[in-house]
Motif scaffolding. Structure first.
Motif, mmCIF file in Angstrom:
data_model
loop_
_atom_site.group_PDB
_atom_site.id
_atom_site.type_symbol
_atom_site.label_atom_id
_atom_site.label_comp_id
_atom_site.label_asym_id
_atom_site.label_seq_id
_atom_site.Cartn_x
_atom_site.Cartn_y
_atom_site.Cartn_z
ATOM 1 N N ILE A 351 -4.535 32.517 68.400
ATOM 2 C CA ILE A 351 -3.749 31.480 69.055
ATOM 3 C C ILE A 351 -2.425 31.214 68.363
ATOM 4 N N THR A 352 -2.353 31.467 67.071
ATOM 5 C CA THR A 352 -1.124 31.162 66.312
ATOM 6 C C THR A 352 -0.009 32.162 66.563
ATOM 7 N N ILE A 353 -0.324 33.366 67.075
ATOM 8 C CA ILE A 353 0.732 34.375 67.236
ATOM 9 C C ILE A 353 0.997 34.720 68.693
ATOM 10 N N ILE A 354 0.142 34.297 69.619
ATOM 11 C CA ILE A 354 0.316 34.728 71.013
ATOM 12 C C ILE A 354 1.327 33.874 71.771
ATOM 13 N N ALA A 355 1.672 32.712 71.213
ATOM 14 C CA ALA A 355 2.552 31.790 71.943
ATOM 15 C C ALA A 355 3.958 32.333 72.116
ATOM 16 N N ASP A 356 4.363 33.269 71.280
ATOM 17 C CA ASP A 356 5.738 33.793 71.334
ATOM 18 C C ASP A 356 5.903 34.931 72.332
ATOM 19 N N TYR A 357 4.870 35.216 73.156
ATOM 20 C CA TYR A 357 4.942 36.357 74.071
ATOM 21 C C TYR A 357 4.515 35.927 75.472
ATOM 22 N N GLU A 358 4.962 36.728 76.441
ATOM 23 C CA GLU A 358 4.557 36.495 77.824
ATOM 24 C C GLU A 358 3.367 37.415 78.145
ATOM 25 N N TRP A 359 2.353 36.840 78.758
ATOM 26 C CA TRP A 359 1.122 37.579 78.966
ATOM 27 C C TRP A 359 0.854 37.802 80.450
ATOM 28 N N GLN A 360 0.504 39.039 80.767
ATOM 29 C CA GLN A 360 0.084 39.390 82.121
ATOM 30 C C GLN A 360 -1.341 39.980 82.021
ATOM 31 N N ILE A 361 -2.311 39.175 82.432
ATOM 32 C CA ILE A 361 -3.720 39.584 82.305
ATOM 33 C C ILE A 361 -4.312 39.755 83.700
ATOM 34 N N ASP A 362 -4.752 40.954 83.983
ATOM 35 C CA ASP A 362 -5.320 41.289 85.296
ATOM 36 C C ASP A 362 -6.735 41.847 85.088
ATOM 37 N N ILE A 363 -7.714 40.947 85.021
ATOM 38 C CA ILE A 363 -9.111 41.347 84.802
ATOM 39 C C ILE A 363 -9.996 40.550 85.745
ATOM 40 N N SER A 364 -10.701 41.234 86.585
ATOM 41 C CA SER A 364 -11.594 40.557 87.525
ATOM 42 C C SER A 364 -12.840 40.055 86.800
ATOM 43 N N PRO A 365 -13.264 38.838 87.088
ATOM 44 C CA PRO A 365 -14.490 38.310 86.454
ATOM 45 C C PRO A 365 -15.735 39.106 86.834
ATOM 46 N N SER A 366 -15.638 39.909 87.891
ATOM 47 C CA SER A 366 -16.817 40.666 88.333
ATOM 48 C C SER A 366 -17.071 41.924 87.505
ATOM 49 N N LEU A 378 -13.806 42.589 68.321
ATOM 50 C CA LEU A 378 -13.045 43.037 67.152
ATOM 51 C C LEU A 378 -11.999 44.076 67.561
ATOM 52 N N VAL A 379 -12.383 45.007 68.438
ATOM 53 C CA VAL A 379 -11.444 46.024 68.915
ATOM 54 C C VAL A 379 -10.307 45.371 69.707
ATOM 55 N N CYS A 380 -10.669 44.488 70.647
ATOM 56 C CA CYS A 380 -9.646 43.848 71.480
ATOM 57 C C CYS A 380 -8.704 42.993 70.633
ATOM 58 N N LYS A 381 -9.241 42.281 69.680
ATOM 59 C CA LYS A 381 -8.417 41.456 68.798
ATOM 60 C C LYS A 381 -7.432 42.326 68.026
ATOM 61 N N ASN A 382 -7.919 43.470 67.532
ATOM 62 C CA ASN A 382 -7.065 44.375 66.761
ATOM 63 C C ASN A 382 -5.928 44.916 67.624
ATOM 64 N N LEU A 383 -6.246 45.322 68.868
ATOM 65 C CA LEU A 383 -5.223 45.892 69.748
ATOM 66 C C LEU A 383 -4.217 44.831 70.199
ATOM 67 N N ILE A 384 -4.705 43.607 70.469
ATOM 68 C CA ILE A 384 -3.778 42.514 70.837
ATOM 69 C C ILE A 384 -2.861 42.181 69.672
ATOM 70 N N GLU A 385 -3.413 42.140 68.485
ATOM 71 C CA GLU A 385 -2.613 41.829 67.293
ATOM 72 C C GLU A 385 -1.555 42.894 67.056
ATOM 73 N N ASN A 386 -1.931 44.182 67.263
ATOM 74 C CA ASN A 386 -0.947 45.256 67.116
ATOM 75 C C ASN A 386 0.179 45.134 68.148
ATOM 76 N N SER A 387 -0.193 44.770 69.393
ATOM 77 C CA SER A 387 0.832 44.610 70.430
ATOM 78 C C SER A 387 1.826 43.527 70.049
#
Length: 481
Positions: A351-366, A378-387
């Protein structure tokens, strides 16, 4: 140490013993079944043979004896039956020697000639005057004086005379026993020889196993070369499996050595920076605190460098510990999870680093995935942090999940400086950093992600984003379908 451990091992069973017992059991069962079938067949053949003999004897008696009977003679015989003497002998079995005067079992065969009404005319003294037949034409088995007799009754219509021949059951039983005795004797005499030959053959056949054992026991600990010895066809898969196991051990040891070398190299750099700037501070201020006030910018420079070195080293230690934990995973805790929930949980941890970026999330709940939730987060966190780390502030970062060809594909796209084809090819190597002079990261993040995804049966792909940036996509089988 290896000798002691081998002594502590217990065998499940001995192959040679098991094969020997199986072979003996098979021989016994085969002989038993053969004996049963042969005894039954021999019994039928003996019955047919002796029954035919009694019939033939009756025909001979009719032809050469009864044919001379006249009515007058029959009346005389009824008044005074003729007794024919059968030579008595001490010979009791087929095994004893017989002569023309003393025939085997002669006293165990009898015949009688009776009138149409059943009066005794002629009889052998082996049976006596007691009637052998019930005057029923054909074969019958009768108990006479506590002994079983096979009786054949034949009525001559021409001469109106009953012709009866009889034979003791002992004759047939002993002949059958004599015929069948060797069927048990021979196999049991031959079996010890067969077992001895079997042991010698199995000793020869198991020599390749001993050769394989000797090859493994005499190997040096560092010898991880493949086993290449001549073995029977049945042992080739064992040799192949051992070589595969040795190959995997060799790869694991190489990874451990490379990991140790890389870790030592990577930790050496931040430690050298800390030491360099520590020495710089010491040279700059010496032992006097007063100089700290006179050179604040120089002091701040050294302190900042020391802080960055410590931070980098701490991050690297955390990554190394994480890498060690991931490498040691033996089984995943798989469960069904929404991909959207995994992404949401990963973003909330940053939460401390994502505020400086614009996010486009397209994931269906299904979209439901069967994954280990902890490691996938852990994988998703690592890839988001790298982005975030390699993208300029206020840039767009997109996350998209789709289901395609029974797979789930999750993509992370940024608008950073991206990578060249060479850099993409090496990006998943351990301790590889795009910019060696960049103090950010330890070069382990993508390697950890790749390992976790591979445990899920999936793959991690990197590609250039258009017009700039990088797309990291991971795919794994959709086990929920």
């Amino acid at each position: 140490m290896s000798v002691k451990s081998n002594r502590g091992l217990s065998s499940l069973y001995s192959l040679r013993m098991l094969m020997g017992v199986a072979m003996v059991t098979a021989i016994i069962i085969t002989v038993a079944i053969t004996n049963l079938l042969s005894r039954d067949d021999a019994s039928r053949q003996i019955e047919e043979l002796f029954d035919a003999q009694m019939l033939q004897t009756a025909k001979v008696l009719e032809l050469f004896y009864v044919s001379e009977f006249t009515d007058v003679k029959i009346k005389q015989l009824i008044q005074q039956p003729i007794k024919l003497h059968v030579q008595q002998t001490d010979i009791e079995t087929f095994a004893e020697q017989s002569t023309t005067a003393n025939l085997m079992y002669e006293n165990k065969m009898s015949f009688q000639l009776l009138s149409e009404s059943g009066e005794l005319l002629v009889y052998s003294d082996s049976s006596g005057e007691k009637s052998l037949s019930r005057l029923v034409q054909g074969y019958e088995l009768r108990n006479i004086d506590n002994a079983l007799w096979h009786v054949f009754s034949y009525f001559s219509k021409t001469h109106r005379i009953w012709i009866v021949t009889a034979q003791s059951e002992d004759v047939r039983e002993e002949l059958l026993a004599k015929m069948m005795s060797n069927t048990w004797t021979v196999p049991f005499l031959v079996m010890p020889v067969v077992l001895l030959v079997f042991l010698l053959i199995t000793y020869y056949l198991f020599k390749p196993v001993k050769t394989l054992e000797a090859n493994l026991l005499t190997r040096a600990p560092q010898d991880l070369s493949p086993i290449n010895i001549a073995l029977p066809t049945e042992l080739i898969p064992v040799q192949r499996a051992l070589n595969d196991y040795i190959h995997r051990i060799s790869q694991a040891m190489q990874r451990e050595r490379r990991f140790s070398a890389d870790a030592a190299h990577e930790l050496k750099t931040p430690l050298a920076i800390v030491k360099l700037h520590h020495n710089g501070l010491r040279d700059l201020y010496g032992d006097t605190v007063e100089q700290l006030v006179t050179e604040p910018q120089q002091a701040q420079l050294h302190l900042s460098a020391i802080e960055q070195g410590v931070d980098r080293m701490s991050h690297m230690v955390e990554q190394l510990l994480l890498l060690s934990r991931v490498d040691a995973i033996e089984a995943l805790n798989l469960q069904q999870c929404r991909v959207s929930d995994i992404i949401e949980a990963s973003i909330n941890q940053l939460i401390t680093i994502i505020a400086d970026y614009e996010w486009q999330i397209d994931i269906s709940p299904s979209i439901i995935a069967t994954v280990d939730e902890f490691y996938m987060e852990l994988v998703c966190k690592n890839l988001i942090e790298n982005s975030c780390k390699y993208s300029p502030k206020e840039s767009i970062i997109s996350i998209q999940a789709i289901e395609q060809d029974n797979k789930i594909i999750l993509k992370f796209a940024d608008s950073g400086k991206g990578m060249s084809e060479t850099q993409i090819a090496r990006a998943k190597e351990r301790f590889y950093r795009v910019d060696e002079n960049d103090s950010q990261g330890a070069g382990l993040g993508l390697s950890i992600c790749q390992h976790i995804i591979s445990l899920h049966g999936g793959e991690l792909h990197l590609a250039a984003n258009q017009p700039k940036g990088l797309v990291v996509s991971m795919s794994w089988p959709n086990a929920t379908q």
